[in-house]
Scaffold this motif. Structure first.
Motif, mmCIF file in Angstrom:
data_model
loop_
_atom_site.group_PDB
_atom_site.id
_atom_site.type_symbol
_atom_site.label_atom_id
_atom_site.label_comp_id
_atom_site.label_asym_id
_atom_site.label_seq_id
_atom_site.Cartn_x
_atom_site.Cartn_y
_atom_site.Cartn_z
ATOM 1 N N SER A 105 0.853 -1.186 0.000
ATOM 2 C CA SER A 105 0.000 0.000 0.000
ATOM 3 C C SER A 105 0.885 1.232 0.000
ATOM 4 N N ARG A 106 0.474 2.262 -0.693
ATOM 5 C CA ARG A 106 1.161 3.550 -0.702
ATOM 6 C C ARG A 106 2.681 3.363 -0.691
ATOM 7 N N PRO A 107 3.243 2.838 -1.772
ATOM 8 C CA PRO A 107 4.655 2.439 -1.752
ATOM 9 C C PRO A 107 5.635 3.558 -1.410
ATOM 10 N N ALA A 108 5.409 4.764 -1.896
ATOM 11 C CA ALA A 108 6.351 5.849 -1.593
ATOM 12 C C ALA A 108 6.319 6.194 -0.103
ATOM 13 N N ALA A 109 5.120 6.318 0.455
ATOM 14 C CA ALA A 109 4.993 6.624 1.884
ATOM 15 C C ALA A 109 5.542 5.487 2.730
ATOM 16 N N ARG A 110 5.296 4.249 2.301
ATOM 17 C CA ARG A 110 5.801 3.087 3.052
ATOM 18 C C ARG A 110 7.326 3.058 3.012
ATOM 19 N N MET A 111 7.916 3.348 1.857
ATOM 20 C CA MET A 111 9.371 3.324 1.752
ATOM 21 C C MET A 111 9.994 4.413 2.628
ATOM 22 N N ARG A 112 9.392 5.581 2.617
ATOM 23 C CA ARG A 112 9.895 6.666 3.458
ATOM 24 C C ARG A 112 9.929 6.229 4.920
ATOM 25 N N GLU A 113 8.841 5.626 5.367
ATOM 26 C CA GLU A 113 8.756 5.220 6.767
ATOM 27 C C GLU A 113 9.710 4.076 7.069
ATOM 28 N N LEU A 114 9.876 3.162 6.130
ATOM 29 C CA LEU A 114 10.791 2.040 6.337
ATOM 30 C C LEU A 114 12.214 2.543 6.578
ATOM 31 N N VAL A 115 12.651 3.506 5.776
ATOM 32 C CA VAL A 115 14.004 4.036 5.947
ATOM 33 C C VAL A 115 14.129 4.769 7.282
ATOM 34 N N LEU A 116 13.127 5.562 7.633
ATOM 35 C CA LEU A 116 13.171 6.270 8.909
ATOM 36 C C LEU A 116 13.164 5.295 10.088
ATOM 37 N N THR A 169 11.029 8.919 -6.105
ATOM 38 C CA THR A 169 12.278 9.647 -6.283
ATOM 39 C C THR A 169 12.402 10.772 -5.261
ATOM 40 N N GLU A 170 11.303 11.468 -4.989
ATOM 41 C CA GLU A 170 11.312 12.509 -3.956
ATOM 42 C C GLU A 170 11.649 11.911 -2.586
ATOM 43 N N VAL A 171 11.076 10.760 -2.291
ATOM 44 C CA VAL A 171 11.369 10.089 -1.019
ATOM 45 C C VAL A 171 12.862 9.800 -0.908
ATOM 46 N N ALA A 172 13.461 9.328 -2.002
ATOM 47 C CA ALA A 172 14.896 9.049 -1.984
ATOM 48 C C ALA A 172 15.682 10.307 -1.648
ATOM 49 N N GLY A 173 15.318 11.409 -2.268
ATOM 50 C CA GLY A 173 16.021 12.661 -1.993
ATOM 51 C C GLY A 173 15.869 13.106 -0.552
ATOM 52 N N GLU A 174 14.716 12.794 0.041
ATOM 53 C CA GLU A 174 14.440 13.245 1.401
ATOM 54 C C GLU A 174 15.119 12.402 2.470
ATOM 55 N N VAL A 175 15.084 11.062 2.344
ATOM 56 C CA VAL A 175 15.515 10.214 3.460
ATOM 57 C C VAL A 175 16.723 9.330 3.164
ATOM 58 N N ALA A 176 17.149 9.249 1.904
ATOM 59 C CA ALA A 176 18.255 8.343 1.566
ATOM 60 C C ALA A 176 19.561 9.112 1.388
ATOM 61 N N ALA A 197 12.979 15.911 -9.014
ATOM 62 C CA ALA A 197 12.307 15.216 -7.915
ATOM 63 C C ALA A 197 13.263 14.966 -6.761
ATOM 64 N N LEU A 198 14.489 14.590 -7.059
ATOM 65 C CA LEU A 198 15.487 14.408 -5.999
ATOM 66 C C LEU A 198 15.728 15.722 -5.256
ATOM 67 N N GLU A 199 15.811 16.806 -5.990
ATOM 68 C CA GLU A 199 16.049 18.107 -5.359
ATOM 69 C C GLU A 199 14.865 18.540 -4.497
ATOM 70 N N ARG A 200 13.646 18.213 -4.931
ATOM 71 C CA ARG A 200 12.479 18.524 -4.090
ATOM 72 C C ARG A 200 12.548 17.734 -2.789
ATOM 73 N N GLY A 201 12.954 16.478 -2.885
ATOM 74 C CA GLY A 201 13.099 15.671 -1.679
ATOM 75 C C GLY A 201 14.178 16.207 -0.762
ATOM 76 N N ARG A 202 15.286 16.616 -1.341
ATOM 77 C CA ARG A 202 16.358 17.192 -0.531
ATOM 78 C C ARG A 202 15.891 18.459 0.174
ATOM 79 N N ALA A 203 15.085 19.253 -0.532
ATOM 80 C CA ALA A 203 14.571 20.484 0.076
ATOM 81 C C ALA A 203 13.684 20.164 1.278
ATOM 82 N N LYS A 204 12.902 19.088 1.189
ATOM 83 C CA LYS A 204 12.069 18.680 2.323
ATOM 84 C C LYS A 204 12.931 18.329 3.532
#
Length: 338
Positions: A105-116, A169-176, A197-204
């Motif tokens: 479910s919600r793969p991007a949100a799930r991946m973000r949380e998994l890394v955190l 890709t945004e998730v990767a920029g934010e948490v990876a 998208a990576l840069e948007r994630g980094r900005a977050k």
């Protein structure tokens, strides 16, 4: 730009293969989750090398939990003396649910949380912080001394994520710490979609630009010394492009170039097992967007011209039989420096 190599799935032959790749001058050795366990392959490669980066490209994140990934990642970081990279990918819904029997479910949100969640576990082990991670998908609130890893001088491994779509890709920029560019991409998609998208994630995450964030490319290569070798390589790459293009999740790459209508046709053929016909549908124009074609000595300069200013590392993607000796020429011409 460092040039990396992909290790096969032969567990018994992995140590010798990894040692040879390092000796030939590759900067990194990546293992995929295809046929053998990627962490066992990584262990074999680490034990047989001294300086090369070794990592998973990729291990399937949603087939595991943050705790299992944190454990193996921490162990391999220690064993490699800081050379291991934990590379993760989501896979697609059908494989997660039907092959791994795991939730999707919600793969991007799930991946973000998994890394955190992994980072919270590592902070517990490495820094002595209390484990109290409570999210929408994962909860980790128990860690006793008996089960805790001991801190070590190398600390947790860098985490790279793979993705194609904007959200992942945004998730990767934010948490990876890095991002694997999927082989099914083009220079235009990389520059117009992936990097923003990576840069948007980094900005977050409060970061400006990519900075020390690593972008690891994977470029499809058509090469050889004879017309027969070039023809076989061309066919092999077209077959792989057709396979990837049949995946609905990858359609945005095709849409950007006006090839989107091809995707449902390829999907329908794939369900019937008509792989030869799928390959025939990949035109030379499509091939030129997704792959570099040339003699071995021409490839390094072509790689640098296409993605050398945006990728810190690149793997040569050749899903066809090729003489390994050709790659010595790649390294001699391209080196392993930025």
């Amino acid at each position: 730009m460092k040039i990396d190599a992909n290790l096969g799935s032969d567990l018994a032959g992995a140590p010798a293969a990894a040692a040879d790749l390092e000796k030939e001058g590759y900067g990194g050795v990546w293992v995929a989750e295809a046929g053998s366990d990627p962490f066992l392959l990584s262990l074999q490669a680490i034990s047989a090398t001294e300086s090369a980066t070794v990592g998973t490209s990729v291990a399937i994140a949603f087939a595991r939990t943050p705790m299992t990934l944190a454990t193996v990642g921490f162990d391999l970081a220690r064993h490699s003396r800081g050379r291991f990279v934990l590379g993760l990918g989501s896979q697609v819904k059908a494989h997660i649910e039907r092959r791994y029997s795991m939730p999707w479910s919600r793969p991007a949100a799930r991946m973000r949380e998994l890394v955190l969640a992994m980072r919270a576990i590592w902070a517990c082990w490495q820094d002595g912080e209390r484990l109290d991670f409570q999210g929408d998908f994962y909860t980790h609130t128990l860690m006793t001394p008996f089960f805790a890893q001991q801190p070590h001088e190398y600390g947790p491994p860098p985490v790279y994520l793979a993705g194609v779509g904007r959200l992942m890709t945004e998730v990767a920029g934010e948490v990876a710490d890095g991002f694997f560019v999927h082989p099914f991409t083009t220079e235009r998609y990389l520059r117009e979609v992936t990097l923003p998208a990576l840069e948007r994630g980094r900005a977050k995450a409060g970061e400006e630009g990519l900075g020390d964030f690593t972008v690891s490319g994977s470029c499809m290569i058509v090469t050889g010394r004879t017309d027969e070798e070039i023809a076989k390589a061309t066919r092999g790459i077209k077959r792989q492009i057709a396979f990837y293009a049949s995946t609905p999740a990858y359609r945005p790459v095709l849409d950007l170039h006006g090839f989107g209508d091809l995707q449902p046709e390829l999907t329908a053929l794939s369900k019937q097992g008509r792989w030869r016909e799928m390959t025939d549908m990949i035109s030379d124009d499509i091939l030129d967007e997704f792959a570099l074609t040339g003699a071995p000595e021409e490839i390094p300069a072509a790689l640098r011209a296409r993605i050398g200013d945006v990728c810190d590392r690149v793997s040569l993607y050749t899903p066809y039989r090729i003489d390994p000796a050709l790659f010595t020429g790649f390294l001699a011409g391209g080196g392993t420096s930025r």
